[in-house]
Scaffold this motif. Sequence first.
Motif, PDB file in Angstrom:
ATOM      1  N   ALA A   4       0.820  -1.211   0.000  1.00 42.47           N
ATOM      2  CA  ALA A   4       0.000   0.000   0.000  1.00 42.47           C
ATOM      3  C   ALA A   4       0.847   1.252   0.000  1.00 42.47           C
ATOM      4  O   ALA A   4       0.410   2.315  -0.435  1.00 42.47           O
ATOM      5  N   ASN A   5       2.087   1.158   0.516  1.00 35.59           N
ATOM      6  CA  ASN A   5       2.981   2.317   0.577  1.00 35.59           C
ATOM      7  C   ASN A   5       4.058   2.284  -0.493  1.00 35.59           C
ATOM      8  O   ASN A   5       4.947   3.125  -0.493  1.00 35.59           O
ATOM      9  N   SER A   6       3.994   1.305  -1.391  1.00 32.53           N
ATOM     10  CA  SER A   6       4.976   1.240  -2.469  1.00 32.53           C
ATOM     11  C   SER A   6       4.651   2.311  -3.508  1.00 32.53           C
ATOM     12  O   SER A   6       3.485   2.520  -3.866  1.00 32.53           O
ATOM     13  N   THR A   7       5.673   2.986  -3.975  1.00 31.50           N
ATOM     14  CA  THR A   7       5.440   4.041  -4.956  1.00 31.50           C
ATOM     15  C   THR A   7       5.188   3.450  -6.343  1.00 31.50           C
ATOM     16  O   THR A   7       5.724   2.408  -6.705  1.00 31.50           O
ATOM     17  N   SER A  74       1.868  10.832  -1.636  1.00 30.31           N
ATOM     18  CA  SER A  74       2.081  10.229  -0.317  1.00 30.31           C
ATOM     19  C   SER A  74       3.465  10.643   0.174  1.00 30.31           C
ATOM     20  O   SER A  74       4.477  10.073  -0.235  1.00 30.31           O
ATOM     21  N   HIS A  75       3.511  11.650   1.035  1.00 28.35           N
ATOM     22  CA  HIS A  75       4.800  12.192   1.470  1.00 28.35           C
ATOM     23  C   HIS A  75       5.594  11.175   2.282  1.00 28.35           C
ATOM     24  O   HIS A  75       6.832  11.186   2.249  1.00 28.35           O
ATOM     25  N   ASP A  76       4.905  10.286   3.001  1.00 24.02           N
ATOM     26  CA  ASP A  76       5.627   9.285   3.790  1.00 24.02           C
ATOM     27  C   ASP A  76       6.324   8.264   2.907  1.00 24.02           C
ATOM     28  O   ASP A  76       7.312   7.652   3.313  1.00 24.02           O
ATOM     29  N   ALA A  77       5.825   8.086   1.671  1.00 23.56           N
ATOM     30  CA  ALA A  77       6.433   7.127   0.752  1.00 23.56           C
ATOM     31  C   ALA A  77       7.324   7.806  -0.280  1.00 23.56           C
ATOM     32  O   ALA A  77       8.082   7.143  -0.980  1.00 23.56           O
ATOM     33  N   GLY A  78       7.208   9.125  -0.394  1.00 26.08           N
ATOM     34  CA  GLY A  78       8.050   9.854  -1.344  1.00 26.08           C
ATOM     35  C   GLY A  78       7.570   9.771  -2.780  1.00 26.08           C
ATOM     36  O   GLY A  78       8.373   9.868  -3.715  1.00 26.08           O
ATOM     37  N   GLY A  79       6.264   9.612  -2.979  1.00 25.51           N
ATOM     38  CA  GLY A  79       5.749   9.545  -4.340  1.00 25.51           C
ATOM     39  C   GLY A  79       4.289   9.167  -4.363  1.00 25.51           C
ATOM     40  O   GLY A  79       3.564   9.328  -3.380  1.00 25.51           O
ATOM     41  N   VAL A  80       3.849   8.640  -5.493  1.00 24.84           N
ATOM     42  CA  VAL A  80       2.459   8.243  -5.678  1.00 24.84           C
ATOM     43  C   VAL A  80       2.266   6.798  -5.247  1.00 24.84           C
ATOM     44  O   VAL A  80       3.052   5.920  -5.622  1.00 24.84           O
ATOM     45  N   THR A  81       1.224   6.542  -4.467  1.00 26.88           N
ATOM     46  CA  THR A  81       0.898   5.192  -4.015  1.00 26.88           C
ATOM     47  C   THR A  81      -0.541   4.860  -4.397  1.00 26.88           C
ATOM     48  O   THR A  81      -1.266   5.691  -4.960  1.00 26.88           O
ATOM     49  N   GLU A  82      -0.945   3.634  -4.038  1.00 22.08           N
ATOM     50  CA  GLU A  82      -2.321   3.207  -4.298  1.00 22.08           C
ATOM     51  C   GLU A  82      -3.326   4.121  -3.596  1.00 22.08           C
ATOM     52  O   GLU A  82      -4.443   4.311  -4.078  1.00 22.08           O
TER      53      GLU A  82
END
Length: 220
Positions: A4-7, A74-82
């Motif tokens: 879910a947090n993968s960019t 998603s700032h916690d992941a550093g990019g776009v996530t699901e």
Amino acid sequence: MSPANSTLTPVQTESVLAGGAFVHLDGTLHGAFTTADFASAARLVAAIAEAADAANHHPDVSLGYGTVGIRLRSHDAGGVTERDLALALRCQELADAEGAERARPAPARYDVAIDSTDADAIRPFWQVGLGYVELDTRDGIELVDPRGQGPKVWFQHMEIARTDRNRIHLDVYLPTSDAEERVQAIVLAGGLLLTDEHAPDWWVLADVDGNELCVCTTAY
């Protein structure tokens, strides 16, 4: 990092976003809509806020007369996530229900690149002259506008100084789906395609005086 947090890359989101108002550029989903008037734009923003609260994931939203802009990342992941993708689709549904139309033009990012054999020697000149601040990145020290308005300035290291061309060129970053069309339009406007060997990551073009422009896409 959980799935879910993968960019996600623009290639992964392109088919899902196709036909809608959102495009994936520079690690962010950008959406823009036009509505009939200010009241309808405000209603759309209120609906988006309610959906964002329900998802516990909040976009940056701008409101104008008959216009709504949305940026999802998603700032916690550093990019776009699901999470961003799901909320973008929900925003699209809300916009359709309000009768909002997709707005153009698509977003873009502009950078200034300076060729140098010694970036440390010239960086202070540009920093002070532009009123910028230093930003230490994985690609080296770049200069950015602290107000978030001007283009980023980065320094391309050269082992041997180039004297046969301008040492400053511009980079324009576009959604992948728009980049090739922009290249073709530049050529029709009198530009010269110097190389497309790195396409679709970037194309190098020049005007008739040899001033260069790179049309680029982003991988995240």
